[in-house]
Design an enzyme around this catalytic site. Structure first.
Site, PDB file in Angstrom:
ATOM      1  N   ASP A  20      40.816 -48.673  38.736  1.00  0.00           N
ATOM      2  CA  ASP A  20      41.133 -48.142  37.342  1.00  0.00           C
ATOM      3  C   ASP A  20      42.485 -47.955  36.945  1.00  0.00           C
ATOM      4  O   ASP A  20      42.847 -48.243  35.634  1.00  0.00           O
ATOM      5  CB  ASP A  20      40.455 -46.679  37.198  1.00  0.00           C
ATOM      6  CG  ASP A  20      38.973 -46.539  36.867  1.00  0.00           C
ATOM      7  OD1 ASP A  20      38.363 -47.471  36.725  1.00  0.00           O
ATOM      8  OD2 ASP A  20      38.458 -45.591  36.997  1.00  0.00           O
ATOM      9  N   MET A  28      36.942 -55.176  42.605  1.00  0.00           N
ATOM     10  CA  MET A  28      35.734 -54.378  42.304  1.00  0.00           C
ATOM     11  C   MET A  28      34.904 -55.033  41.219  1.00  0.00           C
ATOM     12  O   MET A  28      33.538 -55.428  41.627  1.00  0.00           O
ATOM     13  CB  MET A  28      36.027 -52.966  42.138  1.00  0.00           C
ATOM     14  CG  MET A  28      34.585 -52.269  42.172  1.00  0.00           C
ATOM     15  SD  MET A  28      35.177 -50.610  42.066  1.00  0.00           S
ATOM     16  CE  MET A  28      35.903 -49.842  43.517  1.00  0.00           C
ATOM     17  N   ASP A  87      31.223 -48.521  30.558  1.00  0.00           N
ATOM     18  CA  ASP A  87      32.007 -49.828  30.245  1.00  0.00           C
ATOM     19  C   ASP A  87      31.370 -50.948  30.691  1.00  0.00           C
ATOM     20  O   ASP A  87      30.696 -50.996  31.970  1.00  0.00           O
ATOM     21  CB  ASP A  87      33.596 -49.719  30.836  1.00  0.00           C
ATOM     22  CG  ASP A  87      34.180 -48.632  30.389  1.00  0.00           C
ATOM     23  OD1 ASP A  87      33.979 -48.464  28.996  1.00  0.00           O
ATOM     24  OD2 ASP A  87      34.993 -47.913  30.846  1.00  0.00           O
ATOM     25  N   LYS A 106      38.283 -36.565  34.185  1.00  0.00           N
ATOM     26  CA  LYS A 106      37.105 -37.081  33.968  1.00  0.00           C
ATOM     27  C   LYS A 106      36.055 -37.405  35.052  1.00  0.00           C
ATOM     28  O   LYS A 106      34.772 -37.069  35.065  1.00  0.00           O
ATOM     29  CB  LYS A 106      37.418 -38.483  32.984  1.00  0.00           C
ATOM     30  CG  LYS A 106      35.843 -39.203  32.748  1.00  0.00           C
ATOM     31  CD  LYS A 106      36.466 -40.221  31.540  1.00  0.00           C
ATOM     32  CE  LYS A 106      36.488 -41.345  32.618  1.00  0.00           C
ATOM     33  NZ  LYS A 106      35.341 -42.114  32.892  1.00  0.00           N
ATOM     34  N   ASN A 107      36.543 -37.945  35.995  1.00  0.00           N
ATOM     35  CA  ASN A 107      35.546 -38.401  37.065  1.00  0.00           C
ATOM     36  C   ASN A 107      35.180 -37.188  37.993  1.00  0.00           C
ATOM     37  O   ASN A 107      34.120 -37.184  38.757  1.00  0.00           O
ATOM     38  CB  ASN A 107      36.374 -39.538  38.126  1.00  0.00           C
ATOM     39  CG  ASN A 107      36.439 -40.854  37.366  1.00  0.00           C
ATOM     40  OD1 ASN A 107      35.474 -41.208  36.334  1.00  0.00           O
ATOM     41  ND2 ASN A 107      37.383 -41.598  37.694  1.00  0.00           N
ATOM     42  N   ARG A 141      27.763 -43.882  32.319  1.00  0.00           N
ATOM     43  CA  ARG A 141      27.752 -44.397  33.458  1.00  0.00           C
ATOM     44  C   ARG A 141      27.705 -43.241  34.658  1.00  0.00           C
ATOM     45  O   ARG A 141      26.877 -43.135  35.611  1.00  0.00           O
ATOM     46  CB  ARG A 141      28.799 -45.393  34.099  1.00  0.00           C
ATOM     47  CG  ARG A 141      28.846 -45.869  35.620  1.00  0.00           C
ATOM     48  CD  ARG A 141      27.337 -46.457  36.014  1.00  0.00           C
ATOM     49  NE  ARG A 141      27.478 -46.704  37.510  1.00  0.00           N
ATOM     50  CZ  ARG A 141      26.452 -47.361  38.121  1.00  0.00           C
ATOM     51  NH1 ARG A 141      25.292 -47.938  37.417  1.00  0.00           N
ATOM     52  NH2 ARG A 141      26.372 -47.441  39.448  1.00  0.00           N
TER      53      ARG A 141
END
Length: 416
Positions: A304, A326, A116, A22-23, A92
């Site tokens: 994550d 984070m 999110d 996804k990233n 995002r």
């Protein structure tokens, strides 16, 4: 709103293949805007965030030919540079379109991107990178960036942000002269962005290090690429197998992306074997052991990947400290786990302590972000009895057909 109904407490078995990242999807799609020629992206995950990104590019006039797990992007005619605020508010990852449109069109307007609600994610580092290349930026409710031309320069990132690094790379790829990005993020999807741009004709070196060097080129051409495996999904499935004390093989992965994660599992006494492109998790031979679970910049454990490990902590002997370095709003899952019987001590907005082992029992829970969602799914699979998880639309943003894939492992999970 949809919800998952899960009957837990059952051992799972079989194989589960990891989807494309996804990233990696976001910056690779953005990079396709830097050329008029077609770019073919394969191994694309069928997730909601992908659909939003497709709609965003189509709204700009980009031709999007979409088929299962593949997208052909042809940005021959970009007809606007103001991004649809309804779509950017959902994603995002859309922030990387700033660098791409600035490089190609020399201007871009965007509302602050959504995603999110896990904490503050400022864009100062992004804007400073653009300004270093000669752009004029404004961010008063709406982000506006423009430049007559972009000129290479030294960029020192105030924070080693993944998306700020990606935006700097995208903006610098066709800037005149030399661009040096210091304190760059090193994540695998940042590396793949550089590799894809090089396939398109860019000149980028220092890939996988904190210093990226770019020699700007006047024009890029089309290219093809397969997205790398989603290391966050891989970590989720490995954690799921370990927490349920099952025998499951997670395939289609690159274990090199997971060094620190796997080290922490080893320290917890998780029983697993590492193959070239798979991890086989087996039933434990000894009790899981409590450890300190803390992430950091890649190649350290990803933020994550931390929430799901909380379920392992509930099944481990002793006190496990979870440090979310984070984001200040990412410990919401701890409250939901308390409903299920977990022993939880909230220290502050970044630290929580789990004492185990504790049995979990099914309950009604609500997810408010992607990683919290998969954490609650794992908890429900571990728990005795039935659980209901609302807010599964968050899970759909990052996990493809989750209930179908878990059902093939023997999980009793359905969408209602």
């Amino acid at each position: 709103m949809a919800k998952f109904i899960i009957n837990g407490g059952k051992k799972l078995s079989g194989e589960i293949k990891v989807s494309g990242s996804k990233n990696a999807l976001f910056p690779i799609f953005a990079a396709s805007l830097l050329t008029e020629q077609p770019c073919r992206i394969s191994n694309v995950p069928e997730i909601v965030d992908k659909q939003v990104m497709v709609h965003l590019l189509a709204d700009l006039g980009v031709q999007m030919n979409v088929s299962p797990h593949e997208v052909l992007i042809t940005a021959a005619n970009i007809n606007k540079t103001d991004l649809n605020p309804e779509l950017t508010s959902k994603l995002r990852g859309s922030v990387v379109l700033l660098g791409a449109l600035l490089a190609r069109m020399k201007r871009v307007t965007m509302s602050f991107p959504g995603g999110d609600s896990i904490g503050k994610r400022p864009i100062d580092s992004h804007l400073q990178a653009f300004e270093a290349l000669g752009a004029i930026t404004q961010a008063n409710g709406v982000i506006e960036i423009s430049a007559e031309k972009l000129v290479g320069n030294k960029i020192i990132l105030e924070e080693s942000s993944v998306t700020a690094t990606e935006n700097a790379i995208l903006a610098g790829a066709m800037a005149e002269g030399q661009t040096v990005i210091k304190l760059a993020a090193m994540e695998p999807h940042v590396q793949q962005l550089c590799e894809f741009l090089n396939k398109m004709g860019a000149k980028i070196t220092g890939i996988g290090t904190t210093t990226i060097n770019i020699t700007g080129v006047p024009k890029l051409h089309g290219a093809e690429i397969d997205l790398i495996p989603d290391s966050n999904e891989a970590a989720s499935f490995i954690t799921l197998a370990a927490a349920t004390k099952s025998t499951v093989t997670v395939t289609g992965i690159n274990p090199e992306y997971l060094d620190d994660f796997l080290l922490k599992l080893k320290n917890m006494a998780v029983n697993f074997e590492v193959g070239k492109d798979f991890i086989e998790v087996n039933a434990p031979t000894v009790d899981y052991q409590a450890i300190k679970i803390q992430g950091g910049l890649y190649p350290k454990l990803a933020s994550d990947d931390i929430p799901a490990m909380a379920i392992l902590a509930t099944q481990a002997v002793g006190k496990s400290t979870m440090n979310e370095w984070m984001y200040e709003n990412r410990l919401g899952y701890a409250t939901e786990l308390m409903k299920m019987g977990a022993s939880v001590e909230a220290v502050d907005s970044h630290n929580v302590i789990f004492t185990g082992p504790t049995p979990l029992k099914g309950d009604k829970m609500t997810s408010s972000d992607i990683r919290m969602g998969i954490t609650l799914v794992i908890a429900a699979l571990v728990a005795q009895g039935q659980s209901e998880i609302e807010g599964v639309e968050h899970i759909d943003r990052g996990y493809e057909n989750l209930e179908e894939r878990l059902s093939k492992l023997g999980a009793e999970i359905r969408r209602a």
